[in-house]
Write an enzyme that holds these catalytic residues in place. Structure first.
Site, short mmCIF file in Angstrom:
data_model
loop_
_atom_site.label_atom_id
_atom_site.label_comp_id
_atom_site.label_asym_id
_atom_site.label_seq_id
_atom_site.Cartn_x
_atom_site.Cartn_y
_atom_site.Cartn_z
N ASP A 304 10.10 23.42 5.24
CA ASP A 304 10.84 24.67 5.27
C ASP A 304 10.45 25.42 4.00
OD1 ASP A 304 12.52 26.72 5.78
OD2 ASP A 304 14.37 25.56 5.75
N THR A 306 12.30 27.44 2.03
CA THR A 306 13.31 27.39 0.98
C THR A 306 13.47 25.99 0.42
OG1 THR A 306 14.49 29.18 2.09
CG2 THR A 306 15.69 27.96 0.40
N ASP A 540 16.92 20.51 4.65
CA ASP A 540 18.15 20.40 3.88
C ASP A 540 19.35 20.95 4.63
OD1 ASP A 540 17.56 23.07 3.87
OD2 ASP A 540 17.59 23.32 1.70
#
Length: 785
Positions: A304, A306, A540
């Site tokens: 991802d 981020t 996350d």
């Protein structure tokens, strides 16, 4: 299972301290999550009470019958192996347990009118749990207060679609809040809920595919069914041929001990445990030991944006009005939305910190969902306001706006839209109207470029799978130096009806995947796997859970949701993606070294099996006694493999464990058997006795073992050359000074010299020739599956 009936708890105060104490005293307390490691008692039991140890014990009893007590030395080796295994596993257990405590999440309950952080096992019946997006429900409960939540009950129903819950609805343990926040009262805890079983399933639903352990277990299984019958047949054969009872017992014991690759099992378990300890020191929690191998084999790493390429520290860059509302009015609306939804994601927190507090009266809330990719609220005096991904709020995006969005996205900003709507029906917006664009900036991680470059050099293909605009992700990926960053696709344009073939084509050609829903993430991972890749997924948030379960290896950030950490194979305790370098390196080091030295253990197993089969049909005694195998096992295998297993070795894994092992082990075993048969023949011609021929057999078995050690130790350096030289000197010393201890005859005998001098001269050329012909041309072409 029958649930405990529970009266509603006062919403304002929750349970009192005395009520909590009463419930704890009466056993109405929740259970802790199952530990990641075995107990000390289990470690002792599983290491001591093994089939091989049982066989060794029986063989030791047989040796006692002969009165040749020095031949019991093999039991000492077994005891040392077992002790080392127990020590290493307990040591790794303590380290992992400490790391588990650091990563263990807490939950918030309301007691005595105040929020209180507690561990899962401290929740009691009737507690009010304050849960938000990304939290996993630890007990069965009922929703007492919410503005609307979506719950993933896939662990119960098998369906990945989110289920909407309102006040009064039941929630089952193991469920995950995909959006919104709620106050949930515990109605069943501990053994009366599904949490214990479901939590275990959540962690082990996806078993790590360990090719190495599967192969070693297959070898052990075959040997289990081979050792005992072969030993029994050998003993019967020797007795029928009129051999001495004691000599028959010692020969049979030597054959069976030789067939047991005890050190290989020890080396594998110790290496994996030591790898977990090493990673723990680098603040990486290993939740599943075989996952170390799985990650070492990874050739596609899905990220991802981020928290990996970017730091995840977001800030509001600008608001661009495109409707009747001016900038001030839009900032008020944005502030009202984030405070009404009470979202705690990074975007909401960035807006909340940048905007003035606004308290608009709220009639209803639409919390953020990874599927919808927007959130909003209906305000009493202002109507419905929503913010989120333009492509998901509008279909299609209004004319002329797409170019603006692409321009901002290409500059690296995350672009959200602020909109109003006439109504919300079935969680769908009715006639949304664009009011403006919201630009959110994110900073590149300091080490992002070097980390991505490292993975490229290690032949690991990197793909970015993100919910953000693909142009934004591509722009940031370019700044980080990711190859192929200009190859991106907007997954919002891929329909749910797309077949697997379309996904297969996407993963073959695209690097950046933007506007991806959780279900699409899972399908992308599956497409990589269909293409023959070993895939790791980092995440996350709850939107990553489906993909992480699908992947071969999953990595979670400690700062992420509890649900994500609960199903991950690795947790980065510092939430630092750079630690992935340590994980990959450690995994490759452990597995490469095990693959490399395993052949040395199996040489002894293979020549023992071959000699047993041959000597069943011969009248003479088996060529070894148990004590004579000790210098071979210790000096050509045990000691050197311990040091070789510690060497840095970060090459990419090939997945050819048996091929590599057989290329070295089989030629060496064949040479051992060949030389032993030649020694037997020449010994008969020169009238050598059993002790003399067995001494020569030990000599040449050890010499071939040293040649194999030299081959395994490549590429050579001064330390490795020194190690092999030291082992050779010790081996020679045994023949010069340790003869009586190991039942060896003096080598200073002209008849023996007539045999061993020319054979020693021929040994290396013969081994090199056999290894070249069989190892490289025959065994390398056989698929050992």
């Amino acid at each position: 299972m029958e649930k405990s009936k529970q009266e509603p708890t006062n919403l304002a105060t929750g349970l009192t301290t005395s009520e909590v104490q009463q419930r704890v005293a009466s056993g109405q307390q929740n259970d802790a999550l199952p530990p990641l490691t075995r107990s000390v008692k289990q470690i002792f039991r599983d290491n001591v009470f093994t089939l091989f140890n049982a066989i060794n014990l029986v063989l030791g009893a047989l040796v006692l019958v002969t009165g040749s007590y020095k031949n019991l030395l093999f039991l000492g080796v077994a005891v040392v192996n077992t002790a080392i295994g127990i020590y290493q596993e307990i040591r790794s257990k303590h380290q992992i347990d400490e790391m588990t405590l650091l990563s263990e999440g807490v939950m918030t309950v309301r007691r005595d009118g105040q929020p209180l952080e507690v561990r899962q096992e401290e929740v009691v019946l009737g507690d009010l749990l304050l849960l938000g997006r990304g939290d996993q429900v630890p007990v069965d409960g009922i929703v007492r207060e919410t503005t609307g939540i979506e719950v993933d009950e896939s662990q119960i129903t098998g369906e990945s679609d989110s289920i909407f819950k309102q006040t009064g609805d039941a929630v089952t343990s193991g469920s995950i809040l995909m959006s919104g926040q709620a106050v949930i009262q515990a109605t069943a805890v501990g053994e009366n809920s599904f949490v214990k079983r479901l939590s275990t399933e959540a962690k082990h639903e996806k078993q790590s595919a360990s090719q190495l352990l599967a192969t070693i277990n297959r070898i052990i299984k075959i040997l289990t069914y081979t050792i005992i019958p072969l030993g029994a047949i050998l003993f019967a054969s020797k007795m029928l041929h009129g051999n001495d009872l004691n000599q028959s017992i010692l020969g049979t014991v030597a054959a069976m001990v030789g067939m047991i690759p005890e050190g290989l099992v020890l080396l594998t378990s110790v290496a994996l445990a030591a790898g977990a300890v090493t990673l723990a020191r680098k603040h990486v929690l290993v939740r599943d030991l075989p996952a170390i191998e799985a990650l070492a084999r990874v050739d596609v790493l899905c990220l991802d944006k981020t928290g990996t390429i970017t730091s995840g520290r977001l800030k509001l860059a600008a608001v661009k009005p495109l409707g009747p509302l001016d900038e001030g009015g839009q900032k008020q609306a944005l502030s009202a939305i984030v405070r009404a939804t009470e979202d705690t994601n990074e975007t909401a927190m960035a807006l909340q910190s940048a905007l003035p507090e606004v308290n608009w009266a709220v009639d209803s809330v639409m919390p953020f969902s990874s599927e919808r990719k927007w959130s909003g609220a209906k305000f009493r005096d202002h109507g419905i306001f929503v913010m989120g991904a333009p492509e998901f709020i509008f279909s299609p995006v209004p004319d002329g706006v797409t170019e603006q969005i692409n321009g901002y996205a290409e500059a690296g900003d995350r672009v959200l839209s602020l909109a109003t709507a006439e109504d919300v029906r079935d969680h769908q917006l009715v006639n949304p109207t664009l009011q403006g664009l919201v630009l959110i900036s994110d900073e590149l991680r300091p080490n992002a470029k070097s980390t991505l470059r490292y993975f490229k050099n290690q032949d690991v293909s990197l793909r970015v799978i993100s919910g953000d605009n693909p142009a934004t992700v591509a722009s940031i990926a370019k700044r980080a130096g990711l190859d192929g960053a200009d190859q991106f696709v907007n997954m919002s344009q891929i329909t749910d009806e797309a077949d697997d073939g379309q996904y297969d084509d996407l993963v073959a050609h695209e690097t950046i995947f933007g506007r991806v829903t959780p279900a699409q993430k899972k399908r992308l991972i599956a497409a990589f796997q269909r293409a023959g890749h070993t895939v790791a997924m980092t995440g996350d948030g709850v939107n990553d859970i489906l993909a992480m379960r699908q992947s071969d290896c999953s990595v979670a950030m400690a700062s992420g949701s509890e649900a994500t950490k609960s199903i991950a194979d690795f947790v980065l305790l510092d939430s630092n993606f750079d630690a992935m370098i340590n994980v990959l390196n450690e995994g490759r080091r452990v597995i490469n070294n095990i693959e490399r030295v395993a052949s040395l253990y199996l040489i002894k197993t293979m020549y023992s099996v071959m000699l047993t089969l041959i000597f069943i049909f011969m009248t003479r005694s088996y060529p070894f006694q148990p004590i004579q195998l000790t210098p071979i096992s210790v000096l050509t295998v045990g000691i050197p493999t311990f040091f070789l297993a510690l060497e840095p070795n970060y090459q990419r894994l090939t997945g050819q464990f048996m091929e590599k092992v057989m290329q070295i082990a089989a030629p060496a075993a064949i040479c051992d058997v060949g030389y032993i048969l030649v020694i037997m023949y020449l010994g008969d011609l020169l009238a050598l006795n059993y002790t003399q021929t067995s001494t020569l057999s030990v000599m040449f078995t050890g010499v071939i073992g040293l040649f194999a050690l030299l081959l395994v130790a490549r590429p050579l350096n001064r330390l490795k050359i020194g190690l092999v030289t030291l082992m050779a000197v010790c081996f020679v010393s045994i023949f010069v000074w340790g003869g009586p201890l190991f039942s060896l005859a003096s080598i200073f005998n002209w008849k023996m010299a007539v045999i061993y001098v020319p054979l020693l001269i021929s040994a290396y050329p013969v081994y090199y020739l056999v290894q070249g012909i069989l190892g490289k041309r025959v065994f390398s072409k056989i698929h050992w599956r």
